[in-house]
Design a protein around this motif. Structure first.
Motif, PDB file in Angstrom:
ATOM      1  N   THR A   1      21.644 -76.046 -87.708  1.00 29.82           N
ATOM      2  CA  THR A   1      21.464 -74.632 -87.370  1.00 29.82           C
ATOM      3  C   THR A   1      22.775 -73.869 -87.538  1.00 29.82           C
TER       4      THR A   1
ATOM      5  N   SER B   1       8.989 -73.554 -87.319  1.00 32.76           N
ATOM      6  CA  SER B   1      10.104 -74.179 -86.602  1.00 32.76           C
ATOM      7  C   SER B   1       9.745 -75.598 -86.189  1.00 32.76           C
TER       8      SER B   1
ATOM      9  N   LEU C   1      13.496 -67.559 -91.194  1.00 30.62           N
ATOM     10  CA  LEU C   1      14.284 -67.953 -90.039  1.00 30.62           C
ATOM     11  C   LEU C   1      15.581 -67.158 -89.992  1.00 30.62           C
TER      12      LEU C   1
ATOM     13  N   GLN D   1      12.765 -71.337 -82.809  1.00 33.13           N
ATOM     14  CA  GLN D   1      13.848 -72.206 -83.237  1.00 33.13           C
ATOM     15  C   GLN D   1      14.724 -72.620 -82.051  1.00 33.13           C
TER      16      GLN D   1
END
Length: 459
Positions: A184, A391, A169, A312
């Protein structure tokens, strides 16, 4: 029985050649025969008489005018059959005209438009009411802490192993916006510190608190433009129609390398994107017949090659009415064109290695095929967190990842040698299996979607 390797690749469907118009052959009529002897003719004597016999007069009638010959009509093309063949879409998505579908790029935008026109043809709707200008799109800015997100796929010798497949990611890029979740944002702070440490550069400390805010990170990052997620909703008609099965594939690839070679990404991932497109006509007909309980959300992500950015962004910014609570399973299709057409590899387990409901569904779906796959290998669990389905998996969703497999037909081995190289072109798919691999995976995926959409669950 599907062949393991086709020596004579089946050509892509194409328009039949125009029929040759026949020439108008006007044959002259033979002279008419007289019905009686002409005057002065004596059948009993052949000597000449004093008077020369009257010459025969034979008038050939002028033929009546003929109607012009109309050209034969062109044979009708079965457009549904063409649209239902993944090879049709691989040919376009992996063409040089799209310049490798980088994120962001005009080529990726063109691919997105191509997908949108296709799904609208079959009555699918754009679900993203957050973007009233185009409900089929979800756009996001792409950033990097090291200038423009890196260009992969350099020419030269490459040795790829399963550990080098896919991306972590935000490995090469990320998104930034004021509405990003706290977890995040925390991850991006870690990415920033790791990037600066790797380059021996000093860190810019947070202005206040333990971590940098979105605006601080924006000042430290470089933007490269907007990428796009493309989506379409096929509505179910049963009591669970408000739930969705997400079927996804990343539409982007690596663009053009530093030597100017176009990285067409026919296998990675024009193949998976095309399989989704080819499934649309059949599933749209099933929906019209009332055969889908749950709805199906098709999702073509952008910036996967930058580090699962589009997937994501999607889970961090739920589409109104299609949040995590409405998702009843996720199918991710990535690189499904190569090797023989009798096997594939899957991930159908959660992070603890326990099978999810897709394992049983996949077995049933394969059994429904006229020619089931000989081998469905579970040999790519190392990929679980390096593909777009991760995700969703991190949010607790059941995910099925469908992949072409590794070099050993019975499981294990290496990736295709052309992975992330300029020679990942459609001719290698045709060489390996004549295009039958993506066609058969489409058939299998349609069965999986149908079973998942109609699956009964415990109350």
């Amino acid at each position: 029985m599907a062949t393991k390797v086709s020596d004579s690749p089946r050509p892509l469907p194409s328009l039949a050649p125009r029929a040759t118009v026949a020439k108008d052959a006007r044959a002259s009529e033979a002279p008419a025969k007289p019905t009686s002897a002409p005057p002065g003719w004596n059948a009993d004597r052949f000597e000449s008489s004093a008077r020369a016999p009257r010459p025969l007069v034979c008038t050939v009638p002028t033929p009546p005018p003929t109607a012009p010959v109309e050209p034969a009509p062109e044979p009708e093309v079965d457009s549904v059959a063409v649209d239902s063949d993944p090879m049709t879409h691989i040919a376009y998505l992996s063409s040089d005209a799209l310049q490798g579908r980088d994120s962001p790029s005009a080529g990726l935008d063109a691919a997105s438009l191509y997908v949108q026109q296709h799904v609208q043809k079959y009555g699918l709707v754009g679900p993203n009411t957050s973007n009233p200008d185009n409900t089929f799109e979800q756009r996001f800015d792409v950033y990097s802490f090291a200038g423009r997100p890196g260009v992969r796929g350099e020419s030269g010798e490459h040795v790829h192993t399963p550990n080098t497949y896919g991306h972590e990611l935000f490995e090469g890029g990320f998104y930034l916006d004021d509405n990003m979740p706290k977890e995040t944002l925390a991850l991006l702070n870690q990415k920033y510190e790791k990037a600066m440490d790797a380059r021996g550069l000093p860190l810019t400390p947070p202005r206040e608190g333990a971590q940098r805010g979105v605006e601080e990170l924006r000042q430290l990052a470089s933007a490269s433009g907007q990428a796009v997620n493309t989506m379409a909703l096929l509505e179910g008609s049963g009591p669970n129609k408000d739930e969705v099965i997400v079927v996804m594939a990343h539409l982007d690839h690596d663009g053009v390398d530093r030597r100017g070679n176009v990285l067409n990404g026919a296998d990675d991932n024009a193949s998976g994107s095309a399989v989704l497109m080819a499934a649309v006509p059949e599933l749209a007909e099933a929906a019209k017949r009332g055969e889908l309980d749950r709805s199906v959300l098709f999702l073509w992500t952008g910036a996967e090659e930058k580090g699962l950015v589009g997937s994501q962004y999607f889970v961090d910014h739920p589409i109104p009415g299609l949040g995590m609570e409405e998702i009843a399973g996720v199918i991710n299709v990535d690189m499904v064109g190569r090797w023989d057409d009798q096997r594939l590899s899957v991930v159908d387990t959660n992070s603890r290695g326990q099978p999810n409901y897709f394992r049983e569904v996949l077995a049933q779906a394969n059994a429904k095929l006229d020619d089931p796959f000989d081998r469905i290998n579970q040999d790519i669990n190392v990929f679980r967190d390096r593909q777009d389905g991760a995700s969703f998996g991190r949010k607790g969703e059941d995910v099925l990842f469908m992949f072409e497999g590794l070099s050993n037909p019975n499981g294990g081995g290496d990736l295709i040698p052309e992975y992330h190289r300029a020679d990942d072109d459609i001719d290698l798919i045709l060489r390996d299996n004549g295009g039958e691999k993506p066609r058969r995976i489409k058939e299998l995926m349609v069965n999986v979607i149908g079973l998942a959409a109609n699956r009964t669950t415990e109350p």
